[in-house]
Design a protein around this motif. Structure first.
Motif, PDB file in Angstrom:
ATOM      1  N   ASN A  41       2.430 -12.588   6.108  1.00 46.15           N
ATOM      2  CA  ASN A  41       2.467 -11.162   6.434  1.00 46.15           C
ATOM      3  C   ASN A  41       3.695 -10.872   7.297  1.00 46.15           C
ATOM      4  OD1 ASN A  41       1.422  -8.449   6.698  1.00 46.15           O
ATOM      5  ND2 ASN A  41       0.746  -8.977   8.765  1.00 46.15           N
ATOM      6  N   ILE A  42       4.129  -9.624   7.249  1.00 43.60           N
ATOM      7  CA  ILE A  42       5.185  -9.174   8.166  1.00 43.60           C
ATOM      8  C   ILE A  42       4.580  -8.113   9.074  1.00 43.60           C
ATOM      9  CG2 ILE A  42       6.062  -7.514   6.445  1.00 43.60           C
ATOM     10  CD1 ILE A  42       8.331  -9.346   8.912  1.00 43.60           C
ATOM     11  N   HIS A  43       4.788  -8.282  10.384  1.00 42.05           N
ATOM     12  CA  HIS A  43       4.196  -7.360  11.354  1.00 42.05           C
ATOM     13  C   HIS A  43       5.303  -6.752  12.208  1.00 42.05           C
ATOM     14  CE1 HIS A  43       1.127  -5.654  13.932  1.00 42.05           C
ATOM     15  NE2 HIS A  43       1.806  -6.096  14.972  1.00 42.05           N
ATOM     16  N   PRO A  44       5.232  -5.440  12.483  1.00 51.40           N
ATOM     17  CA  PRO A  44       6.330  -4.784  13.202  1.00 51.40           C
ATOM     18  C   PRO A  44       6.209  -4.867  14.721  1.00 51.40           C
ATOM     19  CG  PRO A  44       4.786  -3.138  12.440  1.00 51.40           C
ATOM     20  CD  PRO A  44       4.245  -4.471  11.978  1.00 51.40           C
ATOM     21  N   ALA A  45       6.103  -6.073  15.237  1.00 45.96           N
ATOM     22  CA  ALA A  45       6.094  -6.311  16.692  1.00 45.96           C
ATOM     23  C   ALA A  45       6.283  -7.803  16.914  1.00 45.96           C
ATOM     24  CB  ALA A  45       4.781  -5.848  17.324  1.00 45.96           C
ATOM     25  N   LEU A  76       2.021 -10.266   2.001  1.00 47.70           N
ATOM     26  CA  LEU A  76       1.532  -8.924   2.324  1.00 47.70           C
ATOM     27  C   LEU A  76       2.727  -8.136   2.852  1.00 47.70           C
ATOM     28  CD1 LEU A  76      -1.762  -9.816   4.254  1.00 47.70           C
ATOM     29  CD2 LEU A  76      -1.434  -9.494   1.786  1.00 47.70           C
ATOM     30  N   ALA A  77       2.931  -6.943   2.309  1.00 50.43           N
ATOM     31  CA  ALA A  77       4.090  -6.149   2.735  1.00 50.43           C
ATOM     32  C   ALA A  77       3.641  -4.706   2.900  1.00 50.43           C
ATOM     33  CB  ALA A  77       5.216  -6.269   1.709  1.00 50.43           C
ATOM     34  N   GLY A  78       3.125  -4.415   4.098  1.00 53.56           N
ATOM     35  CA  GLY A  78       2.588  -3.078   4.322  1.00 53.56           C
ATOM     36  C   GLY A  78       1.297  -2.873   3.554  1.00 53.56           C
ATOM     37  N   PHE A  79       0.509  -3.946   3.420  1.00 50.34           N
ATOM     38  CA  PHE A  79      -0.778  -3.870   2.710  1.00 50.34           C
ATOM     39  C   PHE A  79      -1.838  -3.487   3.740  1.00 50.34           C
ATOM     40  CE2 PHE A  79      -4.615  -5.952   0.895  1.00 50.34           C
ATOM     41  CZ  PHE A  79      -4.655  -5.248  -0.304  1.00 50.34           C
ATOM     42  N   VAL A 116      13.822  -2.034  13.854  1.00 47.91           N
ATOM     43  CA  VAL A 116      12.937  -3.187  13.633  1.00 47.91           C
ATOM     44  C   VAL A 116      12.797  -3.453  12.126  1.00 47.91           C
ATOM     45  CG1 VAL A 116      10.553  -4.029  13.852  1.00 47.91           C
ATOM     46  CG2 VAL A 116      11.663  -2.927  15.804  1.00 47.91           C
ATOM     47  N   LEU A 117      12.660  -2.380  11.354  1.00 52.89           N
ATOM     48  CA  LEU A 117      12.477  -2.538   9.904  1.00 52.89           C
ATOM     49  C   LEU A 117      13.677  -3.268   9.286  1.00 52.89           C
ATOM     50  CD1 LEU A 117      10.468  -1.817   7.606  1.00 52.89           C
ATOM     51  CD2 LEU A 117      11.851   0.229   7.190  1.00 52.89           C
ATOM     52  N   ALA A 118      14.870  -2.934   9.768  1.00 52.52           N
ATOM     53  CA  ALA A 118      16.067  -3.615   9.236  1.00 52.52           C
ATOM     54  C   ALA A 118      15.955  -5.123   9.471  1.00 52.52           C
ATOM     55  CB  ALA A 118      17.320  -3.051   9.891  1.00 52.52           C
ATOM     56  N   GLN A 119      15.376  -5.513  10.590  1.00 50.45           N
ATOM     57  CA  GLN A 119      15.200  -6.945  10.876  1.00 50.45           C
ATOM     58  C   GLN A 119      14.059  -7.541  10.057  1.00 50.45           C
ATOM     59  OE1 GLN A 119      17.409  -8.719  12.498  1.00 50.45           O
ATOM     60  NE2 GLN A 119      18.488  -6.756  12.565  1.00 50.45           N
ATOM     61  N   GLU A 120      13.019  -6.743   9.779  1.00 46.92           N
ATOM     62  CA  GLU A 120      11.943  -7.233   8.902  1.00 46.92           C
ATOM     63  C   GLU A 120      12.538  -7.658   7.568  1.00 46.92           C
ATOM     64  OE1 GLU A 120       8.571  -4.571   8.538  1.00 46.92           O
ATOM     65  OE2 GLU A 120       8.857  -3.843  10.569  1.00 46.92           O
ATOM     66  N   HIS A 121      13.507  -6.847   7.099  1.00 45.77           N
ATOM     67  CA  HIS A 121      14.096  -7.112   5.788  1.00 45.77           C
ATOM     68  C   HIS A 121      14.952  -8.380   5.793  1.00 45.77           C
ATOM     69  CE1 HIS A 121      13.678  -2.506   4.969  1.00 45.77           C
ATOM     70  NE2 HIS A 121      12.528  -3.156   4.954  1.00 45.77           N
ATOM     71  N   SER A 140       0.833  -1.215   0.000  1.00 48.16           N
ATOM     72  CA  SER A 140       0.000   0.000   0.000  1.00 48.16           C
ATOM     73  C   SER A 140       0.861   1.256   0.000  1.00 48.16           C
ATOM     74  CB  SER A 140      -0.897   0.049   1.249  1.00 48.16           C
ATOM     75  OG  SER A 140      -1.811  -1.011   1.263  1.00 48.16           O
ATOM     76  N   GLY A 141       2.177   1.097   0.224  1.00 48.26           N
ATOM     77  CA  GLY A 141       2.981   2.311   0.439  1.00 48.26           C
ATOM     78  C   GLY A 141       4.390   2.223  -0.098  1.00 48.26           C
ATOM     79  N   ARG A 142       5.371   2.513   0.807  1.00 48.30           N
ATOM     80  CA  ARG A 142       6.755   2.696   0.311  1.00 48.30           C
ATOM     81  C   ARG A 142       7.375   1.408  -0.203  1.00 48.30           C
ATOM     82  NH1 ARG A 142       9.442   3.261   6.344  1.00 48.30           N
ATOM     83  NH2 ARG A 142       8.407   1.327   6.913  1.00 48.30           N
ATOM     84  N   GLY A 143       6.988   0.270   0.378  1.00 45.62           N
ATOM     85  CA  GLY A 143       7.427  -1.004  -0.193  1.00 45.62           C
ATOM     86  C   GLY A 143       8.856  -1.412   0.117  1.00 45.62           C
ATOM     87  N   SER A 144       9.366  -1.070   1.309  1.00 46.45           N
ATOM     88  CA  SER A 144      10.751  -1.493   1.589  1.00 46.45           C
ATOM     89  C   SER A 144      10.832  -3.010   1.800  1.00 46.45           C
ATOM     90  CB  SER A 144      11.328  -0.737   2.784  1.00 46.45           C
ATOM     91  OG  SER A 144      10.737  -1.147   3.991  1.00 46.45           O
ATOM     92  N   ASN A 145       9.807  -3.608   2.388  1.00 41.25           N
ATOM     93  CA  ASN A 145       9.821  -5.076   2.516  1.00 41.25           C
ATOM     94  C   ASN A 145       9.685  -5.733   1.145  1.00 41.25           C
ATOM     95  OD1 ASN A 145       9.972  -6.221   5.365  1.00 41.25           O
ATOM     96  ND2 ASN A 145       8.583  -4.477   5.624  1.00 41.25           N
ATOM     97  N   MET A 146       8.854  -5.145   0.289  1.00 40.89           N
ATOM     98  CA  MET A 146       8.741  -5.632  -1.090  1.00 40.89           C
ATOM     99  C   MET A 146      10.116  -5.656  -1.748  1.00 40.89           C
ATOM    100  SD  MET A 146       7.281  -3.550  -4.315  1.00 40.89           S
ATOM    101  CE  MET A 146       8.796  -2.584  -4.196  1.00 40.89           C
ATOM    102  N   ARG A 147      10.856  -4.582  -1.541  1.00 40.15           N
ATOM    103  CA  ARG A 147      12.185  -4.457  -2.123  1.00 40.15           C
ATOM    104  C   ARG A 147      13.118  -5.550  -1.595  1.00 40.15           C
ATOM    105  NH1 ARG A 147      14.133   1.512  -3.270  1.00 40.15           N
ATOM    106  NH2 ARG A 147      16.249   1.068  -3.914  1.00 40.15           N
TER     107      ARG A 147
HETATM  108  C1  GRF Z   1       6.300  -2.525   7.891  1.00 40.54           C
HETATM  109  O1  GRF Z   1       6.707  -2.050   9.136  1.00 40.54           O
HETATM  110  C2  GRF Z   1       5.518  -3.806   8.053  1.00 40.54           C
HETATM  111  O2  GRF Z   1       5.922  -4.561   9.133  1.00 40.54           O
HETATM  112  C3  GRF Z   1       4.107  -3.299   8.273  1.00 40.54           C
HETATM  113  O3  GRF Z   1       3.996  -2.167   7.456  1.00 40.54           O
HETATM  114  C4  GRF Z   1       5.278  -1.601   7.223  1.00 40.54           C
HETATM  115  C5  GRF Z   1       5.461  -1.561   5.744  1.00 40.54           C
HETATM  116  O4  GRF Z   1       6.664  -0.944   5.382  1.00 40.54           O
HETATM  117  N1  GRF Z   1       3.149  -4.331   7.990  1.00 40.54           N
HETATM  118  P1  GRF Z   1       7.199  -1.090   3.904  1.00 40.54           P
HETATM  119  O5  GRF Z   1       6.102  -0.557   2.978  1.00 40.54           O
HETATM  120  O6  GRF Z   1       7.497  -2.514   3.659  1.00 40.54           O
HETATM  121  O7  GRF Z   1       8.421  -0.217   3.846  1.00 40.54           O
END
Ligand code: GRF
Length: 220
Positions: free
Chosen positions: A111-115, A90-93, A174-179, A13-20
């Motif tokens: 899905n990836i969740h930031p917690a 799902l990546a920030g959807f 946290v985002l760095a670890q999501e990646h 839905s947005g910047r897509g850093s996890n997508m990247r």
């Molecule tokens: C991430 O923090 C993810 O965990 C959450 O939404 C955010 C999406 O960030 N579900 P990005 O668009 O992947 O940069």
């Protein structure tokens, strides 16, 4: 030789850093998933441009033009079928999905969740964690089930909360670890190495959690 890589769609839905991060991981030929489609419910999502520049099929399915959630999802489903998608990340959807859609993709929708679930379901997780004074925070990759931010956990990574943290600095670590954990979770799923029993996910190699960088970084 025909490719056995699992055709994967990423919903953003947005910047897509996890997508990247997923796209980068899947560039490696041995990675068991290929990113075959990126869909966004927002035509202005920044992540769409990156997908397009990288030659990945992408489309916006604008939820606002549909009468209801299921009509919106049926449109996405048409595209997912057209592209012969086997796994969805799902990546920030930022749309709730209906039980109908989730049912179509049971066991193949993550899905990836930031917690560190089951703590801090929902939004604004980093501020809430700081308000509660927790010392450990992190992120979770999990299967999607009809209840929000529930579903069997595939991988988690923890970060130490620092005295100096703001929601923004904590979010960045946290985002760095999501990646790290999200591509690892997709790799395991696509390779068929995950087994779900109730709420527990077992991986063939026995590795449950992923590296947890709990070491407090030295002050700069
Ligand atoms: C991430 O923090 C993810 O965990 C959450 O939404 C955010 C999406 O960030 N579900 P990005 O668009 O992947 O940069």
């Amino acid at each position: 030789m025909t490719s056995q890589r699992k055709r994967t769609a990423i919903l953003i839905s947005g910047r897509g850093s996890n997508m990247r991060a997923l796209i980068e991981a899947a560039r490696v030929p041995a990675f068991p998933a290929e990113i075959a489609l990126v869909l966004s419910n927002r035509p202005d999502a920044a992540g769409l441009a990156f997908a397009k520049e990288n030659g990945i099929a992408c489309a916006a399915v604008d939820h606002k033009i549909y009468a209801g959630r299921e009509e919106f999802e049926r449109s996405m489903q048409v595209l997912l079928d057209l592209h012969r998608i086997e796994i969805i990340c799902l990546a920030g959807f930022m749309r709730m999905l209906t039980p109908w859609f989730i049912g179509q993709w049971q066991g193949a929708l993550i899905n990836i969740h930031p917690a560190l679930l089951p703590a801090y379901r929902g939004l604004d997780t980093h501020r809430r964690a700081l308000d509660d004074g927790v010392k450990i925070h992190g992120c979770t990759a999990h299967f999607v089930v009809p209840a929000m931010d529930e579903g069997p956990i595939i991988a988690q990574a923890a970060v130490a909360v620092l005295d100096s943290d703001t929601p923004e600095t904590l979010a960045a670590r946290v985002l760095a670890q999501e990646h790290v954990i999200y591509p690892a979770a997709l790799e395991r799923l696509a390779a068929g190495r995950l087994q779900v029993q109730g709420n527990r996910v077992f991986c063939e190699d026995g590795s449950g959690a992923l590296p947890a960088p709990l070491r407090v970084p030295a002050a700069s």
